[in-house]
Design a protein around this motif. Structure first.
Motif, PDB file in Angstrom:
ATOM      1  N   PRO A 122     -23.975  18.318  32.311  1.00 43.36           N
ATOM      2  CA  PRO A 122     -25.354  18.770  32.460  1.00 43.36           C
ATOM      3  C   PRO A 122     -25.531  20.178  31.921  1.00 43.36           C
ATOM      4  O   PRO A 122     -24.590  20.781  31.393  1.00 43.36           O
ATOM      5  N   TYR A 174     -25.876  24.111  31.339  1.00 45.37           N
ATOM      6  CA  TYR A 174     -24.986  25.180  31.751  1.00 45.37           C
ATOM      7  C   TYR A 174     -25.421  25.721  33.102  1.00 45.37           C
ATOM      8  O   TYR A 174     -26.576  25.782  33.429  1.00 45.37           O
ATOM      9  N   GLY A 175     -24.464  26.121  33.856  1.00 46.76           N
ATOM     10  CA  GLY A 175     -24.737  26.724  35.151  1.00 46.76           C
ATOM     11  C   GLY A 175     -23.415  26.958  35.833  1.00 46.76           C
ATOM     12  O   GLY A 175     -22.390  26.434  35.414  1.00 46.76           O
ATOM     13  N   SER A 230     -21.751  23.667  36.663  1.00 47.08           N
ATOM     14  CA  SER A 230     -21.770  22.598  35.669  1.00 47.08           C
ATOM     15  C   SER A 230     -20.429  21.876  35.648  1.00 47.08           C
ATOM     16  O   SER A 230     -19.378  22.502  35.524  1.00 47.08           O
TER      17      SER A 230
END
Lengths: 117, 113
Positions: free
Chosen positions: B93, B95-96, B99
């Motif tokens: 998914p 970026y974070g 992720s």
């Protein structure tokens, strides 16, 4: 690769004993992951870390705990090993991008084959 | 729940054949699709695709992503016995901090001399 080592590489233990697997990286990658790989299931995430002392659960975390007291080491502990935890365990790392977020490529260690009798 | 499905699960070909490996995905806030090769050891990174319709190539291997139909293919031309391996695809998914990759179960490719 990201200079990832895992220890031990092979371990046989008995049901009910505690086991700790170690992942060590030399690239200063921020993100670290523990997976298990079983026939018919592929790679499944156990726990991950997004920084020192910052960890969270993956999809198969029951029976496992982790700790990360410094950037380079990520420990996976089976508090009381069961036969269902017989598996190959892979550690992976992922670096941080310039804006602070991660890239998405993960780099894998050589794996630990754990057998619980 | 995010899901990645690979097909076929296994494949046997002869040296010199061309093979196509398939990967479909359902991932919330999809960002990228990754391919790995796994011989009898750790997975090694092959490609990451983020843009639809742009082919990535490395020697005899190439891969393309279709974000409209939610799938990717990995092509191997002029196969060699050294291409025998499990090929994994994974979807990520956006970026974070949290992720994570969702992996498919892998495709076992056997290349016979």
């Amino acid at each position: 690769d990201a200079g990832i080592t895992q220890s031990p590489r092979h371990k046989v233990t008995e049901t009910g004993t505690p086991v700790t697997l170690r992942c060590h990286q030399t690239e200063n990658h921020r993100y670290m992951y523990w997976y298990r790989q079983d026939p018919g299931h592929g790679l499944r995430l156990i726990h991950y870390s997004y920084g020192v002392k910052d960890t969270d659960k993956g999809e198969v975390s029951d029976g496992y705990s982790v700790s990360r007291s410094k950037t380079e080491d990520f420990l996976l502990t089976l508090e009381s090993a069961t036969s269902s935890q017989t598996s190959v365990y892979f550690c992976a790392t992922k670096k941080t991008g310039l804006a602070g977020g991660p890239y998405n490529e993960q780099f894998f260690g050589p794996g630990t084959r754990l057998t619980v009798l | 729940e995010d899901k990645v499905v690979q097909s076929p699960l296994s494949l046997v070909v002869h040296e010199g054949d061309t093979v196509t490996l398939n990967c479909s995905y359902e991932v919330t806030n999809f960002r990228s699709l990754l391919w790995y090769k796994q011989e009898k050891k750790a997975p090694t990174f092959l490609f990451m695709l983020t843009s639809s319709g742009i082919e990535k190539k490395s020697g005899r291997l190439s891969s393309i992503l279709d974000k409209k139909e939610l799938f990717s293919i990995l092509n191997i031309t002029a196969t060699q016995t050294g291409d025998s391996a499990v090929y994994l695809c994974a979807a990520s998914p956006s970026y974070g901090a949290n992720s994570k990759l969702t992996f498919g179960k892998g495709i076992t490719l056997s290349v016979r001399p």
